[in-house]
Design an enzyme around this catalytic site. Structure first.
Site, short mmCIF file in Angstrom:
data_model
loop_
_atom_site.label_atom_id
_atom_site.label_comp_id
_atom_site.label_asym_id
_atom_site.label_seq_id
_atom_site.Cartn_x
_atom_site.Cartn_y
_atom_site.Cartn_z
N CYS A 297 0.83 -1.21 0.00
CA CYS A 297 0.00 0.00 0.00
C CYS A 297 0.86 1.27 0.00
CB CYS A 297 -0.90 -0.01 1.23
SG CYS A 297 -1.82 1.53 1.48
N TRP B 218 -6.95 -7.10 4.17
CA TRP B 218 -5.61 -7.35 4.72
C TRP B 218 -5.67 -8.36 5.86
CZ3 TRP B 218 -2.45 -5.30 1.40
CH2 TRP B 218 -2.73 -4.08 0.78
N LYS C 250 -14.30 1.32 5.99
CA LYS C 250 -13.25 0.62 5.24
C LYS C 250 -12.14 0.16 6.19
CE LYS C 250 -10.67 3.07 2.45
NZ LYS C 250 -10.13 3.81 1.29
N TYR C 251 -11.66 -1.05 5.99
CA TYR C 251 -10.61 -1.61 6.85
C TYR C 251 -9.26 -1.42 6.16
CZ TYR C 251 -14.86 -3.86 8.57
OH TYR C 251 -16.13 -4.10 9.03
N SER C 252 -8.73 -0.22 6.28
CA SER C 252 -7.54 0.15 5.51
C SER C 252 -6.28 0.21 6.38
CB SER C 252 -7.76 1.53 4.87
OG SER C 252 -7.99 2.51 5.87
N VAL C 253 -5.14 0.21 5.73
CA VAL C 253 -3.86 0.51 6.36
C VAL C 253 -3.39 1.85 5.77
CG1 VAL C 253 -3.12 -1.83 6.89
CG2 VAL C 253 -2.70 -0.93 4.59
N SER D 73 -2.90 8.54 6.62
CA SER D 73 -1.45 8.58 6.42
C SER D 73 -0.88 10.00 6.38
CB SER D 73 -1.07 7.83 5.14
OG SER D 73 -1.62 8.47 4.00
N TYR E 139 -5.33 5.41 -9.32
CA TYR E 139 -6.48 4.60 -8.90
C TYR E 139 -7.73 5.00 -9.69
CZ TYR E 139 -3.91 2.60 -4.99
OH TYR E 139 -3.00 1.91 -4.23
#
Length: 324
Positions: free
Chosen positions: A49, A89, A126-129, A145, A192
């Site tokens: 990512c 993930w 959303k299950y994001s990093v 981020s 994207y």
């Protein structure tokens, strides 16, 4: 509510990224809710990512590895629960299952989704990093981020090994903010928009903006070493994470093939320059990057076949020293 990036599509067929939801801040003020303390926080990332990778880049180049631990998930998305069809993930079950990925020894979670549900049992987003985790309060501090890198840049300087490095210096902040705005919209998020577009019109608009912005960067980098002058800043780290993936992934997988990165003389050498900056190369795991993009987007690549090339070596010499 979208639970992964491939679901974030508008009614016109255009990719539309949703906002992050955990937005607390770590502060150097010891009386704050989240004070900057050594060994209190943990960063969950994926090498695949770009948003997580820029946080890892800050952790490395600021010298925060002893103060803030981190764990990487597996590169390919998998089922996160047996009770529904969500893929996302996940952590490996052992240290030997996936090179460079580790089980979640801190919380025992099987997936990033489980961490979100541990922090908030009613979470439905959303299950994001990345995920910046507070070990003491056992919750997510922040999953945005752009805010995490600002914290890493300034709030931990009393314990950072490279505290003198300021990637958001006061005299360049307005220039950095302005640059970030168009780079994010047209390049970071732009690839994207190209790759996840579901109509020709949405793709055509996105790819035009992408290459106009890349051309603009190449012109800027023809007269100075970095985006905002002759010192590395936040704007460069944010652009780098997209550029390093460009020819290996975005050109083919996201249909960004009008012109390759290595056909831009300034941008290509600039990417090599940043890759060779102290600590940056260790944040790039091209095996994880390619496994994730080609293996986790079934609507784009249903068979998950990973191309063999081009295998670019960014450790070769560059010409950016001419601006020193």
């Amino acid at each position: 509510m979208s639970r992964s990036s491939i679901d974030e599509i508008s009614s016109s067929g255009a990719f539309q990224r949703t906002l992050s939801t955990f937005r607390n801040f770590i502060s150097r003020d010891p009386s704050s809710q989240f004070p900057a303390e050594s060994e209190r926080y943990h960063l969950y990332i994926s090498y695949a990512c770009p948003w997580a990778s820029r946080c890892l880049a800050y952790l490395k180049i600021k010298g925060l590895e002893k103060a803030i631990s981190f764990t990487s998930v597996k590169p390919r998305w998998e089922r996160t629960k047996e009770t529904d069809e969500h893929i996302g993930w996940v952590f490996p079950s052992s240290l030997t299952e996936e090179p460079a990925a580790e089980p979640d020894f801190l919380n025992g979670a099987k997936s990033i989704r489980a961490l979100y549900e541990l922090a908030n049992p009613n979470y439905t987003g959303k299950y994001s990093v990345p995920v910046l985790w507070d070990k003491k309060l056992k919750t997510i501090v922040n999953n945005e981020s752009s805010e995490i890198i600002r914290m890493f840049n300034s709030e931990f300087n009393e314990i950072a090994e490279n505290a003198a490095l300021d990637l958001y210096p006061p005299h360049l902040q307005s220039s950095i903010d302005e640059t970030n705005e168009w780079v994010y919209d047209s390049i970071n998020n732009g690839v994207y928009k190209c790759g996840f577009a579901r109509t020709q019109e949405a793709y055509d608009e996105a790819v035009q903006k992408l290459y106009e912005a890349l051309d603009k960067c190449d012109v800027i980098l023809g007269r100075q070493r970095y985006l905002c002058g002759n010192m590395l800043t936040e704007a460069d780290v944010r652009l780098f994470v997209t550029l390093i993936r460009f020819d290996e992934v975005y050109a083919l997988h996201f249909k960004c093939n009008k012109k390759l990165l290595r056909e831009f003389p300034n941008l290509f050498n600039y990417t090599k320059d940043i890759f060779q900056f102290n600590g940056m190369s260790s944040t790039v795991n091209m095996e994880h990057i390619k496994q994730n993009y080609y293996g986790s987007h079934p609507t784009i690549d249903p068979f998950g076949i990973i191309p063999s090339g081009p295998g670019i070596d960014y450790s070769f010499s560059h010409d950016r020293d001419r601006f020193t």
